[in-house]
Enzyme design. Structure first.
Site, PDB file in Angstrom:
ATOM      1  CB  THR A 121      -0.785   0.368   1.279  1.00  0.00           C
ATOM      2  OG1 THR A 121      -0.339  -0.231   2.379  1.00  0.00           O
ATOM      3  CG2 THR A 121      -1.772  -0.592   1.151  1.00  0.00           C
ATOM      4  CG  ASP A 122      -0.891   4.749  -1.716  1.00  0.00           C
ATOM      5  OD1 ASP A 122      -1.124   5.161  -0.681  1.00  0.00           O
ATOM      6  OD2 ASP A 122      -1.164   5.534  -3.071  1.00  0.00           O
ATOM      7  CD  GLN A 123       3.619   9.311   2.387  1.00  0.00           C
ATOM      8  OE1 GLN A 123       2.734   9.872   1.748  1.00  0.00           O
ATOM      9  NE2 GLN A 123       4.492   9.067   2.686  1.00  0.00           N
TER      10      GLN A 123
END
Length: 141
Positions: A14-16
């Site tokens: 996942t990203d931020q």
């Protein structure tokens, strides 16, 4: 024929924003494609043992909605197109409620690893060819 393969969303994917980073869907396509081939009774390593590999020559990915960390995801895989040389796999990634998040295709050929020139799957691996024809016919019905 379609396969449905579970994917556990890992935090590292996942990203931020807490959603799956877009490039990871291509990895999930590969997981689905491998499961599809195995459901037909084959293993990619069998092909590789004969010096043959199956590179991606084209990919399309369409994002409908995000998958988030903690969600269960599934990749559905089928043969979208097949002509004995090129195979196009279709994919649909759905969440635990069967809501479509991502769709796409990857197109593949098989090549001799040392020369990277396309080979005929029909001629080189006739059992795979027959299985692909049957799987493709079932999708078209």
């Amino acid at each position: 024929m379609r396969t449905k393969t579970p994917i556990k969303v890992r935090y590292s994917e996942t990203d931020q924003m807490g959603v799956v980073y877009h490039a990871n869907y291509l990895i999930w396509f590969e997981i689905g494609r491998t499961a599809f081939v195995e459901a037909l009774g084959f293993q990619y390593h069998e092909m590789e043992e004969e010096g043959v590999v199956s590179p991606v020559i084209h990919a399309d990915v369409h994002f409908k909605q995000p998958i988030r960390y903690g969600q269960q995801a599934y990749v559905e895989t089928w043969i979208e197109g097949y002509n004995g040389i090129r195979t196009t796999y279709g994919y649909q990634i759905v969440d635990e409620d069967d809501i479509v998040a991502v769709t796409g295709t990857t197109e593949h050929v098989i090549v001799q690893k040392d020369r990277f020139r396309p080979l005929s799957l029909k001629k080189r691996f006739p059992n795979w060819h027959e299985a692909y024809l049957k799987a493709y016919e079932k999708v078209e019905d």
